[in-house]
Design an enzyme around this catalytic site. Structure first.
Site, PDB file in Angstrom:
ATOM      1  N   ASP A 114     -14.131  -1.953  -8.655  1.00 54.10           N
ATOM      2  CA  ASP A 114     -13.409  -1.555  -7.416  1.00 54.10           C
ATOM      3  C   ASP A 114     -13.987  -1.587  -6.508  1.00 54.10           C
ATOM      4  O   ASP A 114     -13.458  -2.294  -5.644  1.00 54.10           O
ATOM      5  CB  ASP A 114     -13.038  -0.080  -7.327  1.00 54.10           C
ATOM      6  CG  ASP A 114     -13.028   0.178  -9.154  1.00 54.10           C
ATOM      7  OD1 ASP A 114     -12.533  -0.832  -9.897  1.00 54.10           O
ATOM      8  OD2 ASP A 114     -12.073   1.568  -9.187  1.00 54.10           O
ATOM      9  N   ASP A 192      -8.884  -3.573  -3.639  1.00 54.24           N
ATOM     10  CA  ASP A 192     -10.060  -2.885  -4.171  1.00 54.24           C
ATOM     11  C   ASP A 192     -10.312  -4.516  -5.138  1.00 54.24           C
ATOM     12  O   ASP A 192      -9.344  -4.911  -5.783  1.00 54.24           O
ATOM     13  CB  ASP A 192      -9.724  -2.424  -5.507  1.00 54.24           C
ATOM     14  CG  ASP A 192     -10.185  -1.224  -4.109  1.00 54.24           C
ATOM     15  OD1 ASP A 192     -10.260  -0.484  -2.963  1.00 54.24           O
ATOM     16  OD2 ASP A 192      -9.574   0.241  -4.837  1.00 54.24           O
ATOM     17  N   HIS A 241      -5.454  -1.682  -9.503  1.00 54.83           N
ATOM     18  CA  HIS A 241      -6.103  -2.154 -10.505  1.00 54.83           C
ATOM     19  C   HIS A 241      -5.374  -3.230 -11.664  1.00 54.83           C
ATOM     20  O   HIS A 241      -4.494  -2.695 -12.115  1.00 54.83           O
ATOM     21  CB  HIS A 241      -7.465  -2.118 -10.866  1.00 54.83           C
ATOM     22  CG  HIS A 241      -8.260  -0.619  -9.473  1.00 54.83           C
ATOM     23  ND1 HIS A 241      -9.208  -0.136 -10.177  1.00 54.83           N
ATOM     24  CD2 HIS A 241      -8.071  -1.213  -8.884  1.00 54.83           C
ATOM     25  CE1 HIS A 241      -9.234   0.043  -8.290  1.00 54.83           C
ATOM     26  NE2 HIS A 241      -8.565  -0.479  -8.066  1.00 54.83           N
ATOM     27  N   ASP A 243      -7.026  -4.620 -14.148  1.00 54.68           N
ATOM     28  CA  ASP A 243      -7.398  -4.960 -16.434  1.00 54.68           C
ATOM     29  C   ASP A 243      -6.727  -4.294 -16.323  1.00 54.68           C
ATOM     30  O   ASP A 243      -7.792  -3.727 -17.584  1.00 54.68           O
ATOM     31  CB  ASP A 243      -8.898  -5.071 -15.763  1.00 54.68           C
ATOM     32  CG  ASP A 243      -9.377  -4.379 -14.254  1.00 54.68           C
ATOM     33  OD1 ASP A 243      -8.784  -3.519 -13.441  1.00 54.68           O
ATOM     34  OD2 ASP A 243     -10.908  -3.902 -14.731  1.00 54.68           O
ATOM     35  N   CYS A 345     -13.609  -1.532 -15.705  1.00 51.83           N
ATOM     36  CA  CYS A 345     -14.285  -0.962 -14.551  1.00 51.83           C
ATOM     37  C   CYS A 345     -15.806  -0.827 -13.990  1.00 51.83           C
ATOM     38  O   CYS A 345     -15.790  -0.433 -13.059  1.00 51.83           O
ATOM     39  CB  CYS A 345     -13.508   0.833 -14.364  1.00 51.83           C
ATOM     40  SG  CYS A 345     -11.444   0.302 -15.009  1.00 51.83           S
TER      41      CYS A 345
HETATM   42  N1  NVA Z   1      -4.905   2.190 -13.092  1.00 45.45           N
HETATM   43  C1  NVA Z   1      -4.891   1.660 -13.899  1.00 45.45           C
HETATM   44  C2  NVA Z   1      -5.722   1.370 -14.783  1.00 45.45           C
HETATM   45  C3  NVA Z   1      -6.811   0.188 -13.474  1.00 45.45           C
HETATM   46  C4  NVA Z   1      -7.737  -0.260 -14.745  1.00 45.45           C
HETATM   47  C5  NVA Z   1      -4.434   2.781 -15.170  1.00 45.45           C
HETATM   48  O1  NVA Z   1      -4.353   3.850 -15.403  1.00 45.45           O
HETATM   49  O2  NVA Z   1      -3.177   2.268 -16.436  1.00 45.45           O
END
Ligand code: NVA
Length: 360
Positions: A114, A192, A241, A243, A345
């Site tokens: 991040d 991030d 994020h 990923d 992550c």
């Molecule tokens: N915000 C995403 C995770 C990202 C790595 C989720 O909770 O699915």
């Protein structure tokens, strides 16, 4: 053309991995309540938990279980010949204030992905949208200085103010069937590093609770004409994020989250990429997840174009990976996922053996 011996060198997610930073569990603290909290926490019933417990250390048994997972992960990486580096542990208990805000604790150095965006031979300290993570880059200063001494480029994106003007006041996260909206205003560039995913000369970014369009523009102008930064359209009620949503795994292979990606960018279709739809996560509903969703099953780490480290228990995805021609390596990770994020992550790749190319 980049020097093959660069200490920092990463252009995509799949060139053979040589060196990686893995986060540390020691010192991890429950994130304190702040403007982005209700925008990122998927489960409404956990908001009271954060209001009441934010800023306290995680219970020791949860930290011990998460540490066991991360130790296993480090062991696997090292056994596969990867050099593993670790951030410094820093004092998450300290209050700090800026002219624009005051906060009483930090989060820890669990998730390097991040904080540091590594592109080519460059380390970019991200302008993060979290007040509690404002100084998280300090955990990586020692490593950054070492990489800088050995030849890496190292910059910090403009430090954000994170004043009230950065967040929409009275923001309510969208419901499933509503159009996307995020909590951030366009007051200043914010992202991030994990809102960004690399694919050679093309870089993919999604707006989220910690990434705004001004941040995406900043990144494009900073990277210059060598790269094209594409904004990916995602549908996520609590976006944070890219990923666990959109992940180019290997040349010609894009993994997508079926709930969050409705339109795959044309560039993939035109170039004949296989669109791999991530199967349903296997994590049981009873497993506690404090920040993220079960879609962390997608949050894998590629060792090269074939070998992929995946969270143990995710049998649907493990089978799919085999069918798609990958070689999955399983690692216990559910307990780390409870308090933080997934395998991707928990890392940031520093060096992969490869060169900058276009895959389209
Ligand atoms: N915000 C995403 C995770 C990202 C790595 C989720 O909770 O699915």
């Amino acid at each position: 053309m980049k020097n093959k011996n660069q200490i920092v060198n990463t252009h995509n997610e799949w060139d053979p991995l040589e060196e990686i930073v893995v986060g540390v569990v020691e010192g991890a603290t429950i994130p304190p309540w702040e403007p982005v909290t209700p925008a990122v926490v998927h489960h409404e019933h956990l908001l009271d938990f954060y209001r009441q417990n934010g800023g306290q250390p995680w219970p020791q048994e949860m930290l011990d279980a998460a540490k066991k997972d991360i130790d296993e992960f480090v062991h696997i990486l090292e056994a596969e010949g990867v050099t593993v580096r670790r951030p410094s542990i820093y004092d998450t208990d300290k209050s700090f204030s800026t002219p624009d805000f005051e906060i009483h604790s930090s989060v820890g150095a669990l998730m390097p992905r991040d904080v540091l965006l590594i592109i080519g031979d460059q380390i970019i300290e991200a302008p993060m949208g979290w007040r509690s993570r404002f100084h998280e880059n300090h955990a990586y200063k020692k490593l950054c200085k070492e990489y800088f001494d050995k030849g890496a480029r190292w910059v910090s994106a403009p430090r954000p103010q994170l004043s009230e003007e950065s967040y929409k006041q009275n923001f309510v996260p969208p419901e499933e069937d509503e159009p996307m909206r995020t909590i951030l205003t366009e007051y200043e560039p914010l992202f991030d590093a994990a809102d960004v995913i690399k694919c050679g000369k093309d870089v993919f970014v999604a707006q989220s609770s910690c990434c705004n369009r001004t941040g995406i523009y900043w990144l494009q102008r900073h990277l210059g004409d060598t790269y094209t930064v594409h904004e990916v359209e995602v549908f996520d009620t609590h976006p944070m994020h890219i990923d666990a949503t959109f992940y180019p795994l290997a040349p010609g292979k894009l993994l997508i989250n079926p709930e969050r990606i409705k339109n795959v960018p044309d560039i993939f279709k035109k170039s004949g990429w296989d669109i791999l739809v991530c199967p349903e996560p296997n994590m049981p509903d009873s497993h506690p997840m404090y920040t993220c969703s079960k879609w962390l099953n997608m949050n894998v780490v590629m060792l090269d174009e074939e070998r992929v480290i995946v969270s143990k228990g995710e049998d649907n995805l493990i089978k799919a990976f085999k069918d798609w021609g990958f070689k999955p390596i399983e690692c216990n990770f559910y307990n780390f996922e409870s308090i933080a994020g997934g395998l991707h992550c928990a890392t940031v790749d520093i060096r992969r053996r490869g060169e900058l190319k276009s895959y389209f």
